[in-house]
Design an enzyme around this catalytic site. Structure first.
Site, PDB file in Angstrom:
ATOM      1  N   GLU A   1       8.925   7.053  10.804  1.00 43.49           N
ATOM      2  CA  GLU A   1       9.687   6.111  11.621  1.00 43.49           C
ATOM      3  C   GLU A   1      10.542   5.219  10.746  1.00 43.49           C
ATOM      4  OE1 GLU A   1       6.188   2.777  12.300  1.00 43.49           O
ATOM      5  OE2 GLU A   1       6.215   4.621  13.455  1.00 43.49           O
TER       6      GLU A   1
ATOM      7  N   ILE B   1       0.822  -1.210   0.000  1.00 48.80           N
ATOM      8  CA  ILE B   1       0.000   0.000   0.000  1.00 48.80           C
ATOM      9  C   ILE B   1       0.859   1.264   0.000  1.00 48.80           C
ATOM     10  CG2 ILE B   1      -1.666   1.358   1.341  1.00 48.80           C
ATOM     11  CD1 ILE B   1      -3.098  -1.235   2.026  1.00 48.80           C
TER      12      ILE B   1
END
Length: 434
Positions: A236, A217
């Site tokens: 992150e 995705i």
């Protein structure tokens, strides 16, 4: 200046571990495999017992989770990756629920002991500094707090900038290594994932700062952004999907208010090309997870657009992203850190994106979450929800309004059942809301 390093073997190095110790392993691609193997040899020899092992997700084998080591090693993960999932679900290992931003705080506050940190670092530079490369996350905190730091000096570890740069004086024991970093391989997006990517891309504005994970995705989203301008990265983690956009100049960080012009991350997982990209690259700042995932730091950039996924969502907007019923599948990770941070950002958008249905034909949108499933993103935190069938904004919507919106992007085969459940839950006025 040349620095002479006294190297020892991996087997000699792990003699620093004592029974009852807590060990931290550097994460993802940078798990120190030769130290792990040496540690397991000590376990096989009956030299250790009750040793706790902590880390975020790691790539590659995790032999210390084998049931034969019960009573020798006990793995307590900050995130349940595929290599430890069966062990956690069987009870031979365990999971520590924690926001990714606070994994470092566990060590620094003393809430979780760390006796030995086992890490990988780059070859020292002429000033006596090494780099943690692809894994800063909670590893820097572990280094600061550990009784003993054992480092594998590996020429394959890139010399990343930012908090990744540490002096050799922080390391107690040096081991030579030459294992290539573990690459991650991702499948090409299918048609459903491409539609999700398109809907997400339509929500991303020029000048946005992006956070997204890895996998099909996120790659589908990134593939749609070729005509965008001045995008930034504060995340992150990132992987190969960003590289074409950097080369094209789409990702340049020009609109960021903090770390302008820099791509900020705390760990990486991708191909060798991705690892090579961060090597000695001043555009990339690999930072402590307490910085990258602090919601208030995230919010300082404008138009932060955070895209995260889910395993299941109910018709009120409760998001389960860590478990399948009572079985833990992954972890909290940084989803709440970035969902909240994006919602505080000026012009920010917090997005949960997922297929509406599983490969087995089961709707991922449910009247209620499966018994035992954990709520990662609460109904109070969720803003945008995206499936292949569209995008809806749930922020400020009542329970009945959001039920209608969520059901509208469910798989058509599930909509009648969901609609009936909403009617039973909210009463006869449900259909007349809005």
């Amino acid at each position: 200046m040349k620095f002479d390093i006294k190297y020892v073997s991996a087997d000699e190095a792990v003699k620093a571990v004592k029974s009852g110790d807590h060990i931290h392993l550097s994460s993802v691609a940078s798990a120190p495999r030769i130290l792990i193997e040496a540690l397991c040899r000590r376990g096989d020899a009956g030299e250790l017992k009750n040793v706790s092992i902590h880390h975020l997700h790691t790539e590659g084998p995790a032999p210390y989770t084998d049931e034969k080591y019960e009573g020798v090693f006990f793995h307590q993960a900050f995130f349940v990756g595929g290599n430890v999932r069966k062990s956690v679900q069987a009870g031979y290992s365990d999971y520590i629920p924690v926001f990714l931003s606070e994994t470092q705080k566990l060590y620094r506050s003393g809430a979780l002991p760390v006796d030995v940190a086992m890490i990988q670092v780059s070859v020292p530079d002429k000033h006596g500094y090494v780099s943690l490369g692809t894994s800063v996350d909670a590893t820097l905190a572990a280094i600061e707090c550990a009784r003993t730091v054992i480092a594998v000096v590996n020429p394959h570890v890139p010399r990343a900038w930012g908090d990744a740069i540490i002096p050799m004086s922080m390391i107690d024991i040096f081991v030579e290594g030459d294992d290539p970093l573990q690459p991650a391989h991702f499948s090409e997006p299918n048609e459903v994932e491409k539609k999700i990517g398109m809907h997400c891309a339509n929500l991303i504005e020029d000048g946005a700062t992006l956070q997204m994970g890895i996998g099909a995705i996120p790659n589908a989203v990134l593939a749609q952004l070729g005509n965008h301008r001045n995008l930034g990265i504060h995340t992150e983690m990132f992987a190969d999907g960003v590289l074409p956009l950097v080369k094209k100049g789409v990702i340049n960080g020009a609109n960021k208010k903090i770390d302008r012009g820099k791509m900020v991350s705390t760990f990486l997982m991708g191909s060798q090309e991705c690892y090579d990209f961060i090597d000695d690259n001043p555009m990339v700042a690999m930072m402590d997870v307490g910085y990258t995932n602090d919601p208030y730091t995230i919010a300082r950039n404008p138009k932060v657009t955070a895209i995260n996924s889910a395993l299941q969502i109910d018709i009120t907007g409760q998001v389960c992203a860590d478990s399948l019923g009572t079985k833990f599948y992954s972890g909290v990770g940084g989803q709440i850190d970035f969902t909240y941070g994006a919602s505080l950002s000026e012009g920010g958008k917090a997005i949960i994106a997922m297929p509406s249905i599983t490969n087995k034909g089961i709707s991922k949108i449910a009247p209620t979450l499966t018994l035992g499933a954990g709520v990662v993103t609460t109904r109070n935190h969720i803003h945008w929800l995206v499936t292949e069938n569209g995008a809806v904004n749930l922020y400020g919507k009542s329970l009945q309004e959001r039920a209608r919106l969520i059901i509208s992007i469910a798989d058509p085969s599930a909509q009648e059942k969901l609609d009936r459940a909403a009617f039973e839950r909210f009463g006869p006025h449900y259909h007349f809301v809005g």
